[in-house]
Design an enzyme around this catalytic site. Sequence first.
Site, short mmCIF file in Angstrom:
data_model
loop_
_atom_site.label_atom_id
_atom_site.label_comp_id
_atom_site.label_asym_id
_atom_site.label_seq_id
_atom_site.Cartn_x
_atom_site.Cartn_y
_atom_site.Cartn_z
N ASN A 8 0.87 -1.18 0.00
CA ASN A 8 0.00 0.00 0.00
C ASN A 8 0.90 1.23 0.00
OD1 ASN A 8 -1.82 2.03 0.45
ND2 ASN A 8 -2.46 1.32 2.50
N TRP A 9 0.98 1.88 -1.15
CA TRP A 9 1.89 3.03 -1.27
C TRP A 9 1.30 4.27 -0.62
CZ3 TRP A 9 4.41 3.19 -6.84
CH2 TRP A 9 5.08 1.96 -7.08
N LYS A 10 0.01 4.24 -0.29
CA LYS A 10 -0.67 5.41 0.29
C LYS A 10 -0.46 6.62 -0.64
CE LYS A 10 -0.23 3.17 4.71
NZ LYS A 10 -0.17 3.27 6.16
N HIS A 93 -9.51 0.94 4.80
CA HIS A 93 -8.25 1.14 5.53
C HIS A 93 -8.51 2.06 6.72
CE1 HIS A 93 -4.16 2.38 6.49
NE2 HIS A 93 -3.77 1.30 5.85
N GLU A 95 -6.94 4.48 7.83
CA GLU A 95 -6.74 5.91 7.54
C GLU A 95 -7.97 6.50 6.87
OE1 GLU A 95 -2.99 5.44 5.51
OE2 GLU A 95 -2.07 4.88 7.43
N GLU A 160 -5.04 -4.98 10.64
CA GLU A 160 -4.00 -3.97 10.82
C GLU A 160 -4.28 -3.20 12.12
OE1 GLU A 160 -2.08 -2.74 6.82
OE2 GLU A 160 -3.86 -1.51 7.09
N GLY A 166 2.79 2.34 10.63
CA GLY A 166 3.72 3.45 10.43
C GLY A 166 4.47 3.85 11.69
N SER A 205 3.77 -2.17 10.21
CA SER A 205 5.22 -2.20 10.38
C SER A 205 5.85 -3.54 9.99
CB SER A 205 5.62 -1.80 11.81
OG SER A 205 5.19 -0.47 12.09
N GLY A 226 3.01 -1.22 4.23
CA GLY A 226 2.98 0.20 3.89
C GLY A 226 4.37 0.68 3.53
N GLY A 227 5.06 1.30 4.50
CA GLY A 227 6.35 1.95 4.27
C GLY A 227 7.35 1.09 3.51
#
Length: 252
Positions: A8-10, A93, A95, A160, A166, A205, A226-227
């Site tokens: 997930n590049w967001k 998600h 977010e 999640e 993150g 993470s 993610g990251g």
Amino acid sequence: MRHLIAGNWKMNGRLEDGSAIAVPLRRGADGLFVDLVICPPATLLLTLSAVLIGSPVMLGAQDCHALPHGAHTGDLSAAMLRDAGATWAILGHSERRANHGETDAMVQAKVQAARKAGLRPIVCVGETEADRAAGRQNAVVGAQLIGSLPADFEGVVAYEPVWAIGTGRTATEADVAAMHAYVRASLVRHLGLPGQTTRILYGGSVKPSNAGALLALPDVGGALVGGASLNAADFLAIAQAAHEVAAPPVAS
Ligand code: 13P
């Protein structure tokens, strides 16, 4: 079991970054026993679908609207995302639940829209730190599952924990195993037989150093990253860990 590793590049990635990540992924994915999906910003889907043509790496969207068209400025329908090359969609998600007020009912409507357009949903659930401190993580996640998934759900669930996203803080292996067992039992209750095989991803993470241990846990069917998905070498290292867990080398 073959794992699904989704990135997930967001809201990250301009045109040049997209190809800089996707080209090495395309090369590195060959021969890995794992399903790989990247979910870049929608602006990159069309370009990356050309970069990834003929590659096993699939594309996903990060959201979709629940309706097929209409007066919804700034939104994208599931069919538009499918047109641009997505075959998956991350939905609900945390977010989006937190920053865009998405409710379980809204997520469920998006799941139906995604399916209708031929997108496979990855539905996210997870408790906040306050929920966990109060010991209500199962109740929160259980309610999200029942509210977000239609009874005929076909797709993937991603657990999640919000406090692990993150932050560099991964849930412990014991916590992940306990929650995935709870999600599995809830899915079987809610969906019947198909709930036994629905893939349940862990997200929060995930990185090369912890992926192998997390992916080896029972009922962990992959990871939503993610990251670390913004770095091709890290994402491929996670994919490699999934490959090794699912298809360990045969001893000679
Ligand atoms: P991180 O891997 O950066 O913690 O993000 C997880 C996530 O939100 C994936 O959807």
